[in-house]
Design a protein around this motif. Structure first.
Motif, PDB file in Angstrom:
ATOM      1  N   LEU A 401       0.827  -1.208   0.000  1.00  0.00           N
ATOM      2  CA  LEU A 401       0.000   0.000   0.000  1.00  0.00           C
ATOM      3  C   LEU A 401       0.860   1.256   0.000  1.00  0.00           C
ATOM      4  O   LEU A 401       0.484   2.288  -0.570  1.00  0.00           O
ATOM      5  CB  LEU A 401      -0.915  -0.001   1.226  1.00  0.00           C
ATOM      6  N   GLY A 402       2.032   1.176   0.629  1.00  0.00           N
ATOM      7  CA  GLY A 402       2.919   2.328   0.711  1.00  0.00           C
ATOM      8  C   GLY A 402       3.505   2.768  -0.617  1.00  0.00           C
ATOM      9  O   GLY A 402       4.099   3.848  -0.698  1.00  0.00           O
ATOM     10  N   THR A 403       3.342   1.961  -1.663  1.00  0.00           N
ATOM     11  CA  THR A 403       3.792   2.401  -2.991  1.00  0.00           C
ATOM     12  C   THR A 403       2.925   3.534  -3.518  1.00  0.00           C
ATOM     13  O   THR A 403       3.348   4.284  -4.404  1.00  0.00           O
ATOM     14  CB  THR A 403       3.735   1.241  -4.007  1.00  0.00           C
ATOM     15  N   GLY A 404       1.695   3.633  -3.014  1.00  0.00           N
ATOM     16  CA  GLY A 404       0.763   4.629  -3.534  1.00  0.00           C
ATOM     17  C   GLY A 404       0.150   4.246  -4.863  1.00  0.00           C
ATOM     18  O   GLY A 404      -0.569   5.051  -5.476  1.00  0.00           O
ATOM     19  N   PHE A 427      -2.767   7.413   1.332  1.00  0.00           N
ATOM     20  CA  PHE A 427      -2.651   7.429  -0.127  1.00  0.00           C
ATOM     21  C   PHE A 427      -4.014   7.445  -0.821  1.00  0.00           C
ATOM     22  O   PHE A 427      -4.087   7.277  -2.035  1.00  0.00           O
ATOM     23  CB  PHE A 427      -1.829   6.225  -0.593  1.00  0.00           C
ATOM     24  N   ARG A 428      -5.065   7.630  -0.021  1.00  0.00           N
ATOM     25  CA  ARG A 428      -6.430   7.707  -0.546  1.00  0.00           C
ATOM     26  C   ARG A 428      -6.799   6.466  -1.358  1.00  0.00           C
ATOM     27  O   ARG A 428      -7.573   6.529  -2.313  1.00  0.00           O
ATOM     28  CB  ARG A 428      -6.611   8.987  -1.369  1.00  0.00           C
ATOM     29  N   THR A 429      -6.216   5.342  -0.969  1.00  0.00           N
ATOM     30  CA  THR A 429      -6.616   4.065  -1.558  1.00  0.00           C
ATOM     31  C   THR A 429      -7.945   3.649  -0.942  1.00  0.00           C
ATOM     32  O   THR A 429      -8.075   3.615   0.286  1.00  0.00           O
ATOM     33  CB  THR A 429      -5.558   2.979  -1.291  1.00  0.00           C
ATOM     34  N   THR A 430      -8.914   3.355  -1.769  1.00  0.00           N
ATOM     35  CA  THR A 430     -10.213   2.916  -1.269  1.00  0.00           C
ATOM     36  C   THR A 430     -10.118   1.463  -0.818  1.00  0.00           C
ATOM     37  O   THR A 430      -9.708   0.596  -1.589  1.00  0.00           O
ATOM     38  CB  THR A 430     -11.288   3.045  -2.363  1.00  0.00           C
ATOM     39  N   ILE A 470     -12.713   2.220 -10.504  1.00  0.00           N
ATOM     40  CA  ILE A 470     -12.514   3.238 -11.548  1.00  0.00           C
ATOM     41  C   ILE A 470     -12.713   4.635 -10.969  1.00  0.00           C
ATOM     42  O   ILE A 470     -11.940   5.566 -11.251  1.00  0.00           O
ATOM     43  CB  ILE A 470     -13.479   2.977 -12.729  1.00  0.00           C
ATOM     44  N   GLU A 471     -13.729   4.782 -10.136  1.00  0.00           N
ATOM     45  CA  GLU A 471     -13.983   6.072  -9.487  1.00  0.00           C
ATOM     46  C   GLU A 471     -12.807   6.465  -8.595  1.00  0.00           C
ATOM     47  O   GLU A 471     -12.379   7.627  -8.575  1.00  0.00           O
ATOM     48  CB  GLU A 471     -15.269   5.972  -8.668  1.00  0.00           C
ATOM     49  N   SER A 472     -12.264   5.497  -7.867  1.00  0.00           N
ATOM     50  CA  SER A 472     -11.125   5.781  -6.995  1.00  0.00           C
ATOM     51  C   SER A 472      -9.911   6.204  -7.810  1.00  0.00           C
ATOM     52  O   SER A 472      -9.153   7.094  -7.403  1.00  0.00           O
ATOM     53  CB  SER A 472     -10.798   4.545  -6.147  1.00  0.00           C
ATOM     54  N   PHE A 473      -9.713   5.570  -8.961  1.00  0.00           N
ATOM     55  CA  PHE A 473      -8.607   5.961  -9.842  1.00  0.00           C
ATOM     56  C   PHE A 473      -8.717   7.441 -10.212  1.00  0.00           C
ATOM     57  O   PHE A 473      -7.726   8.189 -10.165  1.00  0.00           O
ATOM     58  CB  PHE A 473      -8.617   5.093 -11.105  1.00  0.00           C
ATOM     59  N   LYS A 474      -9.922   7.882 -10.573  1.00  0.00           N
ATOM     60  CA  LYS A 474     -10.112   9.286 -10.950  1.00  0.00           C
ATOM     61  C   LYS A 474      -9.843  10.214  -9.769  1.00  0.00           C
ATOM     62  O   LYS A 474      -9.227  11.273  -9.920  1.00  0.00           O
ATOM     63  CB  LYS A 474     -11.546   9.494 -11.465  1.00  0.00           C
ATOM     64  N   ASP A 475     -10.289   9.795  -8.582  1.00  0.00           N
ATOM     65  CA  ASP A 475     -10.148  10.642  -7.396  1.00  0.00           C
ATOM     66  C   ASP A 475      -8.706  10.745  -6.910  1.00  0.00           C
ATOM     67  O   ASP A 475      -8.371  11.669  -6.163  1.00  0.00           O
ATOM     68  CB  ASP A 475     -11.014  10.095  -6.251  1.00  0.00           C
ATOM     69  N   ILE A 479      -1.584  11.543  -6.702  1.00  0.00           N
ATOM     70  CA  ILE A 479      -0.994  10.857  -5.543  1.00  0.00           C
ATOM     71  C   ILE A 479       0.394  10.341  -5.935  1.00  0.00           C
ATOM     72  O   ILE A 479       0.551   9.694  -6.978  1.00  0.00           O
ATOM     73  CB  ILE A 479      -1.884   9.681  -5.090  1.00  0.00           C
ATOM     74  N   PRO A 480       1.432  10.623  -5.134  1.00  0.00           N
ATOM     75  CA  PRO A 480       2.780  10.152  -5.488  1.00  0.00           C
ATOM     76  C   PRO A 480       2.875   8.628  -5.456  1.00  0.00           C
ATOM     77  O   PRO A 480       2.303   7.979  -4.574  1.00  0.00           O
ATOM     78  CB  PRO A 480       3.670  10.785  -4.424  1.00  0.00           C
ATOM     79  N   VAL A 481       3.583   8.084  -6.425  1.00  0.00           N
ATOM     80  CA  VAL A 481       3.738   6.631  -6.548  1.00  0.00           C
ATOM     81  C   VAL A 481       5.223   6.294  -6.575  1.00  0.00           C
ATOM     82  O   VAL A 481       6.006   6.933  -7.290  1.00  0.00           O
ATOM     83  CB  VAL A 481       3.055   6.108  -7.835  1.00  0.00           C
ATOM     84  N   TYR A 482       5.596   5.295  -5.788  1.00  0.00           N
ATOM     85  CA  TYR A 482       6.972   4.793  -5.817  1.00  0.00           C
ATOM     86  C   TYR A 482       6.918   3.272  -5.883  1.00  0.00           C
ATOM     87  O   TYR A 482       6.374   2.618  -4.982  1.00  0.00           O
ATOM     88  CB  TYR A 482       7.756   5.224  -4.579  1.00  0.00           C
ATOM     89  N   ILE A 483       7.465   2.694  -6.950  1.00  0.00           N
ATOM     90  CA  ILE A 483       7.446   1.241  -7.144  1.00  0.00           C
ATOM     91  C   ILE A 483       8.881   0.742  -7.261  1.00  0.00           C
ATOM     92  O   ILE A 483       9.568   1.033  -8.247  1.00  0.00           O
ATOM     93  CB  ILE A 483       6.650   0.856  -8.414  1.00  0.00           C
TER      94      ILE A 483
END
Length: 720
Positions: A401-404, A427-430, A470-475, A479-483
């Motif tokens: 989850l910490g990858t964002g 990270f506002r992950t639903t 899909i809605e969460s993706f738009k919202d 959001i910063p992402v680190y993979i």
């Protein structure tokens, strides 16, 4: 390496008669007794059987209390700190994500473990009793009995039984849900196809269910009813799956010990009844119920669940999948499935792969929809549905989850830690939950209700969940992402069916085992535990086995480091001995059989090979190991294999330090009763070599070829 032929017919026969043909009294509990061995502790505080004693005195109990408290203190010293985990955990992606969590200010499992130190000595020794409100009570030299008079043996045994009963309930709930899904699919209440039709027919024949001129739905419905009856029978009767699928030698042993269960529900009921205040005061009787729970777990929680899962969703096949956090991709609607229940997950994946929903994702600005697996939901799906990528086990879920990178996190039941919510919120992950049994504070709920009255709405639930992703993706734009850039291919989906498909039968596997190309077969499974360096024990034990030509089967949380570090593809042969390499050809040295209930696949392979040899399981060069086990199901999983006559090996000790009798029962007494024992060593290299040594002894007893010596770990050269 040269091998020696051994003929030990006389000594083996004598040992066999001594261990397995002894007289059984009418009541199985009479066989659970103390041999009055002396109990000691190794340098790391692990209880060991040190000496056979022929005297009748119990010894100095006060001295024993002092000894085991000192032992617990020594055992705690073996626990790694978070810094030691960072330095030694084998997966570089895990290291990077722990550091990232540090930077973001989040606690991880390893931080919280550090903050819990020193953990309670009484709890670790198993001698804290809080069953009734007269307590809690603890056993000390000043107070050797609880307020009700319960001594250390009874308190430790009761605590252990309650944990085992919880494990039965957990895997049993998993099983109940899947068996009900099979039943409802057969009856038309659930709109899912029955994909494993041959599996249904084969198992039905073993139960004596008529299959000729009957529809697959009628066969499946009758089979499901039998499995549910075993799960919940109240009126004592035959445990039908044990009668149909249990090995005769084992069934005779269990019957003589009077440990055949009535039903899974009954044995959990009885476990909590026995351990209630003022009920069963005999530790031996409590441990007899412990064994019954082990059988209920094995046959209703594991075997029945596997039958229903393979029957409804198909057996699957050997496939190749990407693994590890680096397989996450930016720009997609990224959806993780986390837990154990396959019914809704199967429909979610199906819906998310439909063109309609992929188009909706693209209209929202995404490249498409991708699915990822956490824990067993991912493992169950990956060899059945293309495109479900396993990322991590339960302990490192919050690191993922910490990858964002995750837009939607779908949690059902078991091994879903509440800690994920803090990271998800950042990270506002639903996060959504799909089972009324397992909710998370702040998560959205898209659930089957308590009575499953909405089971017919599975498709609608799946559609709503995909739309929410899909809605969460738009919202979440911006959001910063680190993979971390670590991913690898892993081969998964091995099973008895695949072995037959690849080799034609179990015969070639047996012949390679007898000839010594394969020294033994070990089922390496289990969860993870911060009491040892995360995932390192699993890798170290695997290395010890592979370099000694031992074939490994794996599933569940323990399989993740083996996949991530390349052991489940052909490059893993770099760790294997020459004989094993010769046998494997283009196969990996670790055969990934699936999720935790797929211990059934492992036991199916072991039973098939033993059948070719004409031997009982306890005679064969097999072993079970869960090096990093932690949860209640882990107690039962190891017990299940010991009930089959197969030793279990671990790097983490159970909470039994305080009871001489329970220690002896688990580590020596069950050798006579079941043909197996529990072995614990905090050093994974040493544990692995103990497994190898015990397998060599099994081979000697069979008169099979053995190596001149064990292949040890190469010591690193240190330049001074």
């Amino acid at each position: 390496m040269g091998k020696k032929e051994h003929n030990h017919e006389h000594s083996h026969k004598h040992s066999h008669e001594h261990s397995h043909e002894h007289h059984h009294d009418e009541h199985g509990v009479d066989h659970i007794h103390s041999h009055r061995n002396l109990i000691g502790f190794d340098e790391h505080g692990i209880p060991t059987i040190t000496l056979k004693s022929d005297h009748e005195e119990d010894g100095d109990d006060k001295a024993f209390i002092r000894d085991y408290m000192n032992a617990v203190s020594e055992y705690r010293k073996t626990f790694p700190s978070k810094d030691e985990v960072l330095e030694n955990t084998p997966d570089p992606a895990v290291k990077e994500m722990i550091l990232r969590q540090n930077q973001l200010g989040f606690d991880t499992t390893f931080d919280r473990f550090d903050k819990q130190q020193p953990q309670c000595s009484f709890g670790m020794a198993g001698i804290c009793c809080k069953i009734c409100n007269m307590g809690p009570c603890k056993i000390t030299s000043k107070s050797p009995k609880g307020i009700c008079g319960a001594d250390a043996d009874l308190i430790v045994a009761r605590n252990l039984l309650r944990s085992a009963a919880a494990g039965v309930a957990q895997h049993g709930m998993h099983g109940r849900e899947v068996i009900l899904s099979l039943k409802w699919a057969a009856e038309g209440k659930l709109d899912l196809p029955i994909l494993g039709q041959q599996k249904i027919k084969d198992v039905a024949k073993a139960f004596g269910i008529k299959t000729e001129r009957r529809s697959i739905k009628k066969i499946a419905s009758e089979l499901a009813d039998i499995l549910l009856d075993d799960m919940s029978r109240t009126v004592p009767g035959e445990y039908k799956i044990i009668e149909a699928l249990g090995l005769e030698e084992r069934k005779n042993t269990w019957k003589k010990l009077d440990i055949l269960p009535i039903s899974a529900y009954h044995e959990v009921f009885e476990a909590y009844h026995k351990t209630g205040v003022g009920t069963d005061g005999d530790w031996k009787s409590v441990m007899q119920q412990f064994l019954r729970c082990g059988l209920a777990f094995t046959y209703s929680g594991v075997v029945s669940t596997a039958i229903a899962t393979d029957g409804l969703f198909g057996v699957g096949d050997r496939v190749t999948s990407k693994v590890n956090i680096g397989a996450l991709k930016k720009g997609y609607v990224n959806i993780a499935v986390h837990g154990h229940l396959p019914t809704l997950v199967s429909e979610i994946v199906k819906v998310g792969q439909e063109e309609k929903y992929i188009d909706l994702a693209k209209k929202a600005g995404a490249k498409g929809i991708r699915f990822y697996g956490i824990c067993c939901s991912g493992l169950s799906a990956m060899y059945r549905y293309a495109g479900v990528i396993p990322l991590s086990n339960a302990v490192s879920a919050e690191l993922v989850l910490g990858t964002g990178a995750l837009d939607l996190w779908i949690a059902d039941v078991q091994d879903v830690f509440p800690a994920i919510m803090e990271v998800a919120n950042c990270f506002r992950t639903t996060v959504i939950t799909t089972s009324e049994s397992a909710r998370l504070p702040g998560a959205e709920r898209f659930e089957y209700d308590h009575h499953h009255s909405n089971i017919g709405e599975t498709r609608e639930l799946a559609e709503k969940i995909i739309l929410r992703g899909i809605e969460s993706f738009k919202d979440r734009q911006g959001i910063p992402v680190y993979i971390p850039p670590y991913e690898v291919d892993a081969e998964v989906g091995f099973s008895p069916e695949y072995v037959h498909k690849h080799y034609g039968s179990m015969r070639p596997l047996y012949e390679a085992l007898k000839e010594g190309k394969i020294l033994g077969i070990v089922n390496l499974v289990g969860c993870n535990n911060p009491k040892v360096v995360y995932e390192k024990c699993i890798i170290d034990v695997a290395n010890a086995l592979l370099r000694n030509n031992i074939l490994i089967l794996t599933n569940g949380c323990a399989s993740f480091p083996l996949m991530k570090m390349g052991y489940c593809n052909i490059s893993g042969q770099d760790h294997a001995g020459e004989g094993l390499k010769e046998f494997l050809g283009d196969l990996p040295p670790v055969w990934h059989v699936g999720e935790c209930i797929d211990n059934t696949r492992s036991s199916g392979i072991l039973s098939g090979v033993a059948g070719e040899a004409g031997k009982a399981l306890f005679e064969m060069p097999f072993a079970f190991t869960s090096p990093e086990w932690s949860n209640e199901k882990g107690i039962d999983a190891a017990l299940g294999f010991r009930l089959m006559g197969i030793n279990s090996y671990h790097c983490v000790e159970a909470q039994i330090h305080g009871s001489k009798n329970v220690i002896e029962f688990l580590k020596e007494g069950t050798k006579e009763l079941l043909g197996s024992v529990m072995v614990v060593d905090t050093n994974p290299d040493s544990l692995g070599e103990k497994i190898v040594a015990d397998i060599i002894e099994k081979r000697k007893a069979l008169g099979w070829a053995v190596p001149d010596e064990i292949v040890h770990k190469e010591e690193e050269l240190v330049l001074v």
